[in-house]
Structures are given as structure tokens and as C-alpha cells.
Write an enzyme that holds these catalytic residues in place. Structure first.
Site, PDB file in Angstrom:
ATOM      1  N   GLN A   1       0.890  -1.296  -0.146  1.00 39.43           N
ATOM      2  CA  GLN A   1       0.040  -0.172   0.047  1.00 39.43           C
ATOM      3  C   GLN A   1       0.758   1.214  -0.226  1.00 39.43           C
ATOM      4  OE1 GLN A   1      -3.024  -2.185   3.211  1.00 39.43           O
ATOM      5  NE2 GLN A   1      -3.533   0.168   2.834  1.00 39.43           N
TER       6      GLN A   1
ATOM      7  N   ARG B   1      -8.829   0.102   7.804  1.00 39.84           N
ATOM      8  CA  ARG B   1      -9.779   0.998   7.450  1.00 39.84           C
ATOM      9  C   ARG B   1     -10.134   1.955   8.690  1.00 39.84           C
ATOM     10  NH1 ARG B   1     -14.142  -1.252   2.886  1.00 39.84           N
ATOM     11  NH2 ARG B   1     -14.437   0.910   2.282  1.00 39.84           N
ATOM     12  N   CYS B   2      -9.141   2.612   8.949  1.00 41.16           N
ATOM     13  CA  CYS B   2      -9.022   3.505   9.935  1.00 41.16           C
ATOM     14  C   CYS B   2      -7.929   4.454  10.054  1.00 41.16           C
ATOM     15  CB  CYS B   2      -9.071   2.662  11.459  1.00 41.16           C
ATOM     16  SG  CYS B   2      -8.850   3.468  12.599  1.00 41.16           S
TER      17      CYS B   2
ATOM     18  N   GLU C   1     -12.449   5.347   5.273  1.00 35.91           N
ATOM     19  CA  GLU C   1     -12.613   4.699   6.482  1.00 35.91           C
ATOM     20  C   GLU C   1     -13.904   4.636   7.224  1.00 35.91           C
ATOM     21  OE1 GLU C   1      -9.636   3.528   6.737  1.00 35.91           O
ATOM     22  OE2 GLU C   1      -8.971   4.642   5.190  1.00 35.91           O
TER      23      GLU C   1
HETATM   24  O1  CDP Z   1      -6.914   6.541   0.734  1.00 36.86           O
HETATM   25  P1  CDP Z   1      -8.074   5.978   0.336  1.00 36.86           P
HETATM   26  O2  CDP Z   1      -8.119   5.875  -1.411  1.00 36.86           O
HETATM   27  O3  CDP Z   1      -8.309   4.601   0.899  1.00 36.86           O
HETATM   28  O4  CDP Z   1      -9.407   6.639   0.756  1.00 36.86           O
HETATM   29  P2  CDP Z   1     -10.261   7.978   0.212  1.00 36.86           P
HETATM   30  O5  CDP Z   1      -9.264   9.077  -0.022  1.00 36.86           O
HETATM   31  O6  CDP Z   1     -11.268   8.452   1.243  1.00 36.86           O
HETATM   32  O7  CDP Z   1     -10.713   7.508  -1.157  1.00 36.86           O
HETATM   33  C1  CDP Z   1     -11.507   6.469  -1.469  1.00 36.86           C
HETATM   34  C2  CDP Z   1     -12.271   6.470  -2.768  1.00 36.86           C
HETATM   35  O8  CDP Z   1     -13.275   7.283  -2.837  1.00 36.86           O
HETATM   36  C3  CDP Z   1     -11.375   7.337  -3.811  1.00 36.86           C
HETATM   37  O9  CDP Z   1     -11.349   6.909  -5.179  1.00 36.86           O
HETATM   38  C4  CDP Z   1     -11.641   8.595  -3.795  1.00 36.86           C
HETATM   39  O10 CDP Z   1     -11.213   9.491  -4.752  1.00 36.86           O
HETATM   40  C5  CDP Z   1     -13.183   8.460  -3.745  1.00 36.86           C
HETATM   41  N1  CDP Z   1     -13.722   9.912  -2.755  1.00 36.86           N
HETATM   42  C6  CDP Z   1     -14.287  10.866  -3.732  1.00 36.86           C
HETATM   43  O11 CDP Z   1     -14.957  10.357  -4.667  1.00 36.86           O
HETATM   44  N2  CDP Z   1     -14.796  11.884  -2.953  1.00 36.86           N
HETATM   45  C7  CDP Z   1     -14.381  12.148  -1.677  1.00 36.86           C
HETATM   46  N3  CDP Z   1     -14.680  13.274  -1.174  1.00 36.86           N
HETATM   47  C8  CDP Z   1     -13.489  11.191  -1.172  1.00 36.86           C
HETATM   48  C9  CDP Z   1     -12.935  10.335  -1.799  1.00 36.86           C
END
Ligand code: CDP
Length: 783
Positions: free
Chosen positions: A222, A369-370, A739
Site C-alpha cells: 500500500q 480501514r481506520c 474509512e
Molecule cells: O486513501 P483511500 O483511497 O483509501 O481513501 P479515500 O481518499 O477516502 O478515497 C476512497 C475513494 O473514494 C477514492 O477513489 C476517492 O477518490 C473517492 N472519494 C471521492 O470520490 N470523494 C471524496 N470526497 C472522497 C473520496
């Protein structure tokens, strides 16, 4: 949910564009680690300790070495001789044995590695490695570990199982406020040890090329750049001679952040034998040896007035870290971001402290996931608020509405040191109450209670803290937790974006393209996203803890804006106008006041290579390293409705509503998918999952028949919706979301079950709320 295909050169943000990665993945054309086969590749299998605590008297390799196809057998002593017997743990405060030396510290600990011409040959020879053990008394419970009667870590200077004490807030003032409170609750709640259990287990292929001296490491990683740096620091191989490739990953959830013994043993074997060595974990190895999550015993105390105004919070935690302090937390935060335990509520004063202990169990404490212990903190406060509501005989929704931080208080400095960026907690909970028909549900509950039926409604209004993090506070082994993006726009208006993040199912190939498309007025279908290759991607700290959108997402937006600045000069050149007379309108450059006179980004891209501005650099590309000014604080209001069968203890989740607020949403369909997945994990944790050990230190959940993963049959139907309070400091207003459902949902489920059981006087049952536990609580209750 319906998806919209996006026409080119149109608004790309907030659109439920189908995932670009899916055609490849659903056709079985993904390239996962175990799909990679290299010429002359050998296979590594590991020998594990059957004892949770035992001296290693002797290891005899003779029979294993004589087994067909075996090329090498490596022990801890061999690694010590190579200078790789121990490696630093992620936040750098402890070290970890790669293979057990002297004694084994937990059941299934890696003791030796066998390298052979096939996986089968390697596993066959594992059985032939003869290890003589002298079993020792294990210490399994962290409360027993406190006495130091049995010492887990004889190698450490301090002869104690106590690892560290951490605290934040005002102890004396909080104690005084609690002592003087009109109403006071105190309860111990346990967030059990659980495991991320990704579908694809961990693995590596180490390929040391003796001719070039270059090590190519294919890793289920990751955080590929962080792994490259760690490998360089630990082995002394210069970083330019290490190429980490993280191929498609089948789920990570924090499990694929640490460095595991298999990676190191495989690399040593490849260096020694001069051929590639593959190691792929079995399911049992994944569940028994790689990073577990949670395992926090939390004493929650809240003081309040008789009218239900909270006056003080104290949370005192005992953490079980297993045999090594391998928690994946930023350096300055040994207990992660647990200080978010004041949650969504305006506590005038608070204090939290934590003591961590070694036990004879597998190490870990990963951010499953946290965002670094935020799940535990949210569970503590959301359970605490429900217990307070019960003590006050007050509706839990009313208690929350009374104590929420108000929207005009943002940016809100919490008593434990965070500055919350934005939120409107009242609006979001009200939306949830309206949508689920809360008053009607309470009426229904009263009717059912009158008939002796057990129905419960549970609320969780959590606040998260994600996007680690600002470099003045956040680093991992000294490396600051910024992230970066490099964007190149090609002559015909398509492009490539590379980042230091590495998705494992989150959809970055789509959402990163959407950000670039939105900022530059290009077609997201023609923006290629590449992650996971340290030779090409700019340096970044990886994908975990919902940090990708808050950090890398911002870097992408700002790199795009750098390109737009250059594009403006090219637009002015093409229009033969002064730069100041050109403006960005409706995804194009326009001559100010002349709507018909426009230049598209596609035209500009072509000009950047065919007709550059005289005297300036040709080409159209930019890189941005983003150091966030603050974290982001997504939040949500979740409501669970359950019914419990009195005779069997079985809980039926009748409804579950999740209203999430992650600021500006890039792709609503992907966010909805993230919520569905996380809620399913939260459900599993609340009702089914625990990594448990018996009193002799034997691991009781070594495969998926004992560690249950919910199927479509058990999974409840999720109802989702959102509110939007953008983050004021993020370039596109986005907060992380991956998360949130895992953080917020366990408390909603448990609060619902406790609400259902409240007529029986049951106050707390620790997760997982299995049929048996609930049935026993009903039987043992006063009723
Ligand atoms: O770090 P990780 O990718 O696990 O988590 P994240 O930044 O929360 O994003 C998860 C997915 O949701 C990604 O494809 C993000 O781009 C999308 N996302 C989104 O569309 N809009 C947001 N405000 C937050 C996340």
C-alpha cells in the site's frame, strides 16, 4: 445507482463515472502478484512455531535440505549473520525479529524459510525442518502482562512488558470536573482484536539481478515508496538499486502497510541464489501472523449536568500490542489519532491516556480501514454517549443534538488538540432522523416493547480525522507524510497522472482522472492514472487511513493548476493577447469580454509541442508535492434498527441508514461503494469477527471457517445518503471517506442491540455480539 457516462470536455467532478479499472478486473485481466511468473523463479514457504512462547533449542535443516527441489533453508541465525535478523518496526520505536532467534514469541511466528523449485516442494520441506522447542509459560492477557511475571521480550533493555504510556489533555481538571459532575457514567468497553483479512493475502517476489546489482521487488504494497526506503535503510542497498512494483492489489485495508518476514527472507534468498524468489501467504498465515487491528480495552467516563450537557470526558486505555510494538502509526503518535475521542461533542475539558503492553500474540495494530486508532476512539465516545443517555433517561438523538459542536464554532479547537475544519452535525443528524422516520420508529418500538419484543435503535454520530498529514506533525520513520502528483499532458490532449499513492480497490484510476479533467477541461477517459511503480511515480507515502484524497487528491488538483497557469500563457500566445486579457471560463480560456474567442485545453496541448511560446519551455507537465495545512474531518450520522430473537439471541438488522459527509465528492458512485464495503466490514466486526486466543495462547481463528466473513446472505441492506460541508483548506474541498463506514458503524450496531436489551437491564456486551453472547445476556438478565 445509475451511472452517467461523461461526455468529453465537460464538468467531471461529482459525476458517477463508471470505474475505468473495472473492465480489466471483471474480465480477469488484472495483474496481481501471484499472476507474475519470472524465469528461473523459486518459491519460499515458512516454518511456523506451534508454541506461543518457547525457547528454540535447535533447528536441524538436514532432512529439509535433502528434500527434492529444495535450494536453501534459512533460519534466524542465518539472517543475524547477514545483518538482517531484526528489522525496525514501522514507527521506529521497536525492532522485530524476522525469523525467531532464541525464542518464539507467539504461536505461528516465522521460524525458518524453505526455498524450492515449486511451491509444493517448499511446503513439503517445511514439514522436514526439525525444530526443538522448550515451551515457556505464555502471557496472553494484557492485564496479566502488567505484573511482568512472564517477560515477553528478554531482548529489551527494560525488563518489563510495559511498552509505553501516552496521554493528552488535562488530567487534574478533568478528574475534578468528573468528580463534581451531577451525572457521571463509567464503563469499560473492549474493541476486540480483529483482522483486515483482505481477499488477496500478502506476497512478494524478490528479484536481485546479479548482473546489474538491482533489486526488483514486486510487493503487495500500500506504500511502495516507503517500502523502497525501508528496504534500503535495512539492507544498505542504495535506493536507486531498488525498484518496487506494486501490481494490482486485492484489498489492503491497512494489512499491506507493514514489512513482513516473508519479504525479507525472500529478498535474502534472492540475493544469495541470484534468481527471483516468490512468497505468497496462505490464508492461515495472513490471519495468524500479519498485522491485526484494534485490541483496545477502554474505560470511558463522561460527566454531565442533569439536563444532559456534557462537562468532561476521560478515556483510559490498555492496549495489547502482541510480541512487538509494530503498530503502524506516525512517529509522534504512538496511539495514533486516538485524541479524536471527544468526537462530535463540545466537551469543555477532556483527558485520555493509554498504556501498551507486550503479550505472546501476533504483532500489529494496523490502521484497518481506520485513520490510526480513530475507530477505537469513535467506538468509545459513541458507546459512552449512549450510556449517558440511558443514565439520564434521555433520548440518545436529543442528547447528541444538545452537545454537538455547532457549525458556527468551526474551525473548532478540540480539548485534545485537533482543529476540526468544518461540519454541520445538527443538519446531518436531522437529515438522518427525518429520513429514517425516527419518531415513528420510537413509537413502533414502544408498541413492540409492550408486547415483550426486543427492538432497538442505535445511533452513531462520529467525527473522523483523516489525511495524515501536515509535515510538522506527521512522519513515518522520519519521512514526512506529504504526497505528490506528476501530470503530463500529451500533444493531442490526453495525459497521464502519476502519484505516490497505491489503490487496492478504491477506484483511483477513475477519481484521479476526474480531478485532472475537472481542473483542465479534458476528457477523464483519456487521462491515464499510474500508481505503484517507484521508478516512475513521484515520492509519496501511499494509500491507507483515508489519506489519498485529502493528500494526493490535493496534489493532483494543484499540479493541474500549475499546468493551467502555463496553459494560460500559451492561450494568450495563440490569441495574440496579453495574458491578463485571458480568463478561464467554462473549462476553456476565453478572451475577456469576447465569449466567442476561446481556446480549448486540447488546442493548447497541441500548441505546447508544435507552437510553443517563443522563449519559453515547450511541453505541458507539472509536479506538485502537497504538504497539507491540516487534517480533514469527515463525519456521519448512522442509525441502525435491530430486532432480537429472545429464544436464540439472533440479531436481525432491519434497517441501517448511513448519512456521510466527506465534503466535495469526486465520484458519488465510488463513494457509495466505499460506504457499502465499509458498512459490511463494520457489521462483521459488530456481530461475527474476533481474533481470539485461548488462555494457553493458542490462536482460535486461523481460517475463514473460524474467522467469519459476511456473505450476501448475512449482509443487511444499506441505505445511504450524504450532506456536504467542504473542507475549507483542501483545494477541491474534499475530505477522505474510505474509512468512515468502518469507523462509524460498529457503535451504531452495538447501541441498537443495547437499546433493544435495555428493558432487561443489559448495559454492555463486548463485540462481536454473537448469538450466544446475546442469548446468555438475555438469560442472565433480571427479567
Ligand atoms: O486513501 P483511500 O483511497 O483509501 O481513501 P479515500 O481518499 O477516502 O478515497 C476512497 C475513494 O473514494 C477514492 O477513489 C476517492 O477518490 C473517492 N472519494 C471521492 O470520490 N470523494 C471524496 N470526497 C472522497 C473520496
Amino acid at each position: 445507482m445509475a451511472t452517467t457516462e461523461l461526455p468529453p470536455e465537460r464538468h467531471a467532478m461529482g459525476v458517477s463515472m463508471k470505474r475505468k479499472e473495472d473492465p480489466r478486473l471483471i474480465q480477469g485481466r488484472g495483474r496481481f502478484l501471484d499472476d507474475i511468473v519470472l524465469p528461473n523463479m523459486l518459491y519460499l514457504a515458512l516454518v511456523h512455531s506451534p508454541y506461543p512462547h518457547a525457547r528454540i533449542v535447535k533447528i536441524d535443516k538436514t532432512a529439509a535440505l535433502a528434500s527434492p527441489g529444495v535450494k536453501a533453508v534459512l533460519t534466524g541465525e542465518d539472517l543475524v549473520a547477514a545483518g538482517l535478523g531484526w528489522i525496525p518496526t514501522f514507527h521506529g520505536y521497536d525492532k522485530q525479529m524476522v525469523l525467531a532467534v532464541g525464542k518464539a514469541l507467539f504461536q505461528y511466528q516465522e521460524v525458518a524459510g524453505v526455498v524450492a523449485t515449486s511451491r509444493e516442494a517448499a511446503f513439503d520441506a517445511v514439514e522436514l525442518v526439525e525444530v526443538e522447542y522448550e515451551p515457556l509459560e505464555p502471557v496472553v492477557d494484557p492485564f496479566d502482562a502488567m505484573s511482568d511475571t512472564t517477560l515477553v521480550r528478554e531482548d529489551r533493555e527494560n525488563k518489563t512488558n510495559h511498552i509505553y504510556h501516552w496521554e493528552v489533555g488535562k488530567r487534574e481538571e478533568t478528574d475534578a470536573a468528573l468528580a463534581g459532575a451531577e451525572v457521571h457514567i463509567k464503563e469499560r468497553v473492549y474493541f476486540q482484536r480483529c483482522h483486515p483479512a483482505p481477499l488477496e493475502t500478502c506476497g512478494s517476489i524478490s528479484d536481485m539481478n546479479p548482473a546489474t546489482g538491482r533489486l526488483t521487488l514486486y510487493l503487495t504494497s500500500q506504500a511502495p515508496h516507503a517500502h523502497r526506503t525501508v528496504v534500503s535503510l535495512v539492507t544498505g542497498i542504495p535506493e536507486d538499486k531498488i525498484h518496487v512494483i506494486s501490481p494490482d492489489i486485492g484489498g489492503g485495508f491497512g494489512n499491506k502497510v507493514p514489512v513482513y518476514p516473508g519479504y525479507v527472507v525472500g529478498t535474502v534468498a534472492s540475493v544469495v541464489l541470484g534468481v527471483p524468489v516468490k512468497w505468497v501467504e496462505t490464508r492461515t498465515e495472513n490471519l495468524t501472523t500479519t498485522g491485526f487491528a484494534r485490541d483496545y480495552h477502554m474505560d470511558v467516563e463522561i460527566g454531565a449536568t442533569r439536563e444532559g450537557q456534557v462537562t468532561a470526558l476521560k478515556v483510559k486505555t490498555v492496549a495489547d500490542h502482541g510480541a512487538f510494538d509494530a503498530a503502524a502509526d506516525p512517529t509522534k503518535y504512538p496511539a495514533g489519532l486516538f485524541g479524536i475521542c471527544t468526537g462530535s461533542y463540545d466537551f469543555p475539558i477532556a483527558f485520555t491516556e493509554l498504556d501498551a503492553y507486550f503479550t505472546n500474540k501476533a504483532p500489529g495494530g494496523v490502521a484497518y480501514r481506520c485513520s490510526f486508532r480513530v475507530t477505537e476512539a469513535s467506538y468509545a465516545i459513541e458507546r459512552g454517549m449512549d450510556l449517558l443517555a440511558r443514565e439520564l433517561a434521555m433520548d440518545p438523538a436529543e442528547l447528541r443534538l444538545k452537545n454537538f459542536v455547532k457549525k458556527e464554532q468551526f474551525p473548532y479547537p478540540s480539548p485534545l488538540g485537533f482543529v476540526y475544519d468544518s461540519g454541520d452535525y445538527h443538519m446531518t443528524l436531522q437529515k438522518a432522523l427525518d429520513k429514517i422516520g425516527y419518531p415513528e420508529l420510537r413509537r413502533l418500538q414502544a408498541e413492540k416493547r409492550a408486547r415483550g419484543e426486543l427492538m432497538g435503535i442505535g445511533i452513531s454520530t462520529f467525527t473522523e480525522v483523516v489525511g495524515a498529514g501536515p509535515s510538522k506533525h506527521f512522519d513515518i520513520m522520519g519521512i514526512k507524510m506529504f504526497d505528490s502528483a506528476e501530470i503530463r499532458i500529451h500533444p493531442t490532449g490526453s495525459g497521464i497522472v502519476r502519484t505516490g499513492t497505491r489503490h487496492q480497490g478504491q477506484g483511483h484510476e477513475t477519481t484521479w482522472a476526474q480531478i485532472v479533467a475537472e481542473e483542465l477541461g479534458l476528457d477523464p477517459q483519456n487521462i491515464l492514472v499510474e500508481e505503484g511503480d517507484t521508478d516512475t511515480a513521484p515520492y509519496g507515502l501511499g494509500t491507507y487511513a483515508s489519506r489519498s484524497t485529502p493528500v494526493a487528491g490535493a496534489a493532483i488538483a494543484l499540479a493541474s493548476r500549475r499546468i493551467r497557469e502555463k496553459a494560460k500563457k500559451i492561450a494568450a500566445h495563440l490569441m495574440e493577447a496579453a495574458e491578463d486579457d485571458v480568463e478561464w471560463v467554462d473549462y476553456k480560456f476565453q478572451l475577456k469580454g469576447v465569449p466567442g474567442k476561446v481556446v480549448t485545453m486540447k488546442e493548447i496541448a497541441f500548441a505546447a509541442y508544435t507552437n510553443p511560446v517563443p522563449g519559453s519551455e515547450p511541453g505541458l507537465e507539472a509536479t506538485f508535492y502537497y504538504d497539507p495545512p491540516n487534517l480533514t474531518f469527515p463525519y456521519g450520522a448512522y442509525i441502525a434498527v435491530v430486532e432480537i430473537d429472545r429464544d436464540t439471541g439472533e440479531t436481525h438488522v432491519k434497517r441501517f441508514l448511513a448519512i456521510d459527509d466527506c465534503g466535495t465528492v469526486i465520484n458519488p458512485m465510488i463513494v457509495e461503494g466505499q460506504i457499502h464495503g465499509g458498512l459490511t466490514e463494520g457489521y462483521a466486526i459488530a456481530f461475527m469477527q474476533e481474533i481470539a486466543y485461548d488462555s494457553g495462547g493458542n490462536h482460535l481463528n486461523t481460517n475463514f471457517t473460524d474467522y467469519l466473513v459476511p456473505t450476501a446472505l448475512e449482509t443487511p441492506k444499506w441505505e445511504t445518503d450524504s450532506t456536504c460541508t467542504p473542507s475549507p483548506h483542501h483545494p477541491i474541498g474534499a475530505k477522505g471517506v474510505g474509512e468512515s463506514p468502518n469507523v462509524g458503524s460498529p457503535a451504531a450496531f452495538v447501541n441498537a442491540v443495547m437499546d433493544a436489551l435495555s428493558p432487561l437491564g443489559v448495559k454492555n456486551i463486548d463485540m462481536p455480539l454473537t448469538r450466544e453472547k446475546v442469548w446468555r445476556a438475555i438469560r442472565e438478565s433480571k427479567a
